[in-house]
Design an enzyme around this catalytic site. Structure first.
Site, mmCIF file in Angstrom:
data_model
loop_
_atom_site.group_PDB
_atom_site.id
_atom_site.type_symbol
_atom_site.label_atom_id
_atom_site.label_comp_id
_atom_site.label_asym_id
_atom_site.label_seq_id
_atom_site.Cartn_x
_atom_site.Cartn_y
_atom_site.Cartn_z
ATOM 1 N N ASP A 83 -22.566 15.432 20.219
ATOM 2 C CA ASP A 83 -23.493 14.498 20.864
ATOM 3 C C ASP A 83 -23.421 14.703 22.393
ATOM 4 O O ASP A 83 -22.463 15.316 22.884
ATOM 5 C CB ASP A 83 -23.079 13.075 20.440
ATOM 6 C CG ASP A 83 -24.147 12.036 20.709
ATOM 7 O OD1 ASP A 83 -25.308 12.410 20.950
ATOM 8 O OD2 ASP A 83 -23.816 10.828 20.659
ATOM 9 N N ASP A 105 -27.242 17.808 27.314
ATOM 10 C CA ASP A 105 -27.935 16.713 27.996
ATOM 11 C C ASP A 105 -28.014 16.995 29.486
ATOM 12 O O ASP A 105 -27.070 16.754 30.233
ATOM 13 C CB ASP A 105 -27.199 15.391 27.718
ATOM 14 C CG ASP A 105 -27.898 14.209 28.369
ATOM 15 O OD1 ASP A 105 -28.912 14.424 29.072
ATOM 16 O OD2 ASP A 105 -27.440 13.072 28.176
ATOM 17 N N GLU A 135 -32.566 17.026 26.121
ATOM 18 C CA GLU A 135 -33.040 15.663 26.436
ATOM 19 C C GLU A 135 -33.866 15.660 27.703
ATOM 20 O O GLU A 135 -33.565 16.326 28.674
ATOM 21 C CB GLU A 135 -31.863 14.690 26.596
ATOM 22 C CG GLU A 135 -32.359 13.281 26.949
ATOM 23 C CD GLU A 135 -31.272 12.197 26.940
ATOM 24 O OE1 GLU A 135 -30.340 12.297 26.114
ATOM 25 O OE2 GLU A 135 -31.390 11.269 27.759
ATOM 26 N N HIS A 209 -32.633 8.161 20.308
ATOM 27 C CA HIS A 209 -31.270 7.693 20.590
ATOM 28 C C HIS A 209 -31.255 6.172 20.556
ATOM 29 O O HIS A 209 -32.287 5.528 20.603
ATOM 30 C CB HIS A 209 -30.817 8.211 21.956
ATOM 31 C CG HIS A 209 -30.384 9.638 21.927
ATOM 32 N ND1 HIS A 209 -29.110 10.038 22.236
ATOM 33 C CD2 HIS A 209 -31.066 10.759 21.592
ATOM 34 C CE1 HIS A 209 -29.021 11.346 22.099
ATOM 35 N NE2 HIS A 209 -30.196 11.823 21.712
ATOM 36 N N GLY A 210 -30.051 5.615 20.488
ATOM 37 C CA GLY A 210 -29.937 4.159 20.546
ATOM 38 C C GLY A 210 -30.467 3.471 19.313
ATOM 39 O O GLY A 210 -31.149 2.452 19.392
ATOM 40 N N THR A 212 -28.946 1.707 17.123
ATOM 41 C CA THR A 212 -28.363 0.381 16.849
ATOM 42 C C THR A 212 -29.292 -0.724 17.353
ATOM 43 O O THR A 212 -29.736 -0.683 18.505
ATOM 44 C CB THR A 212 -26.987 0.267 17.568
ATOM 45 O OG1 THR A 212 -26.128 1.240 17.009
ATOM 46 C CG2 THR A 212 -26.386 -1.124 17.402
ATOM 47 N N VAL A 232 -27.427 6.818 15.389
ATOM 48 C CA VAL A 232 -26.853 5.475 15.251
ATOM 49 C C VAL A 232 -25.353 5.597 15.541
ATOM 50 O O VAL A 232 -24.663 6.412 14.918
ATOM 51 C CB VAL A 232 -27.067 4.912 13.830
ATOM 52 C CG1 VAL A 232 -26.540 3.474 13.752
ATOM 53 C CG2 VAL A 232 -28.547 4.941 13.438
ATOM 54 N N GLY A 233 -24.876 4.815 16.489
ATOM 55 C CA GLY A 233 -23.465 4.904 16.853
ATOM 56 C C GLY A 233 -22.768 3.562 16.886
ATOM 57 O O GLY A 233 -21.858 3.276 16.100
#
Ligand code: 13P
Length: 280
Positions: A83, A105, A135, A209-210, A212, A232-233
């Site tokens: 990641d 990134d 990204e 991304h993000g 959650t 998902v983290g």
């Protein structure tokens, strides 16, 4: 069993009637079997992503060996993805260690520099059949100890995405379209129109991304709009720690630690199963 790269794993996912892959951050080794249980129970391939912090904590060899071994014993096609990483040497190290996919990134860099570095990473990855996520745009929130203030968040533009993809040809592109890393203080406002336009202009698998805290409805709509990898983290971390706080506080020091961890691992398995079901 070999580890799959992202493109190969997406193909398997599509053969099994999934529209997108969830890519789930692993926070500690104790959680790992739960990821495979969720994949098996849903007949889904599995994408596990590792932050540079977790890679340092667990070590690359332990990660590669244990994930490859479980992939084989559980018969689950699996991709091991690095990641967010902006350090080219660390990316090469992960490639040498056996990761099958990486993210470079360069989103914090000037546009041309992001292009040059992304190309360099792709140059290293392609001969090894490793996929590369790039990204563009800046995603707000907190990730692996780094925090981007919401005021510095920048949406990905269609024009820049088109030029970036034409010049680098990444296997997948992370875009900033309204999600943030970590826990939301309000509701995520995903820019679905922008997402659809970026997808139309790039014809490249896009990454959200993000994951959650994004509502199920937004998640489904994003997948319809061109998202083919959903990160998902935080959610697994929150569930795991929450269950552990509960069981550890109630237990005695001579209880088997396993008894404390089983509910936490089950909670993580459930998170993955719920998310995976959204991608059908
Ligand atoms: P969340 O922690 O907000 O789910 O985001 C994970 C992520 O995007 C990792 O790159």
């Amino acid at each position: 069993m070999k580890l799959y790269n992202f493109t190969e794993l997406l193909q398997v996912a599509k053969q099994r009637d999934f529209k997108a892959l969830g890519s789930f951050n692993l926070h500690c080794l104790e959680m790992l079997p739960a990821y495979f249980k969720a994949a098996k129970a849903t007949n889904s391939p599995l994408m596990i992503q590792i932050s540079t912090g977790t890679a340092k904590y667990l070590g690359h060899k332990l990660l590669v060996d244990s994930i490859r071994s479980l992939s084989e014993s559980e018969d689950v096609p699996t991709c091991l993805h690095l990641d967010h990483c902006s350090d080219l040497a660390a990316i090469k190290f992960a490639m040498d260690a056996g990761f099958s996919s990486v993210m470079y990134d360069g989103s914090h860099l000037p546009f041309e520099e992001n292009i040059a570095n992304t190309r360099e990473v792709i140059g290293m990855a392609r001969p090894r059949n490793i996929t590369v996520e790039a990204e563009l745009g800046a995603i707000g929130g907190s990730e692996d100890g780094k925090c981007l203030a919401m005021s510095d968040m920048a949406f990905t533009t269609v024009e820049e995405a088109k030029r970036f993809v034409e010049e680098t040809h990444p296997d997948m592109l992370a875009v900033s379209v309204g999600t943030v890393h970590g826990l939301y203080t309000g509701k995520a406002e995903i820019q679905h129109q922008r997402l659809a336009e970026i997808y139309a202009a790039t014809q490249t698998p896009l990454v959200l991304h993000g994951g959650t805290g994004v509502s199920d409805e937004d998640m489904r709509q994003a997948v319809q709009g061109g998202i083919e990898k959903v990160n998902v983290g935080t959610e697994m971390n929150v569930q795991w720690v929450g269950e552990c706080q509960n069981t550890f506080s109630k237990g005695k020091v001579n209880d088997s630690v396993r008894n404390f961890l089983v509910p936490a691992n089950d909670a993580v398995r459930n998170v993955l199963m719920e998310k995976i079901a959204l991608f059908r």
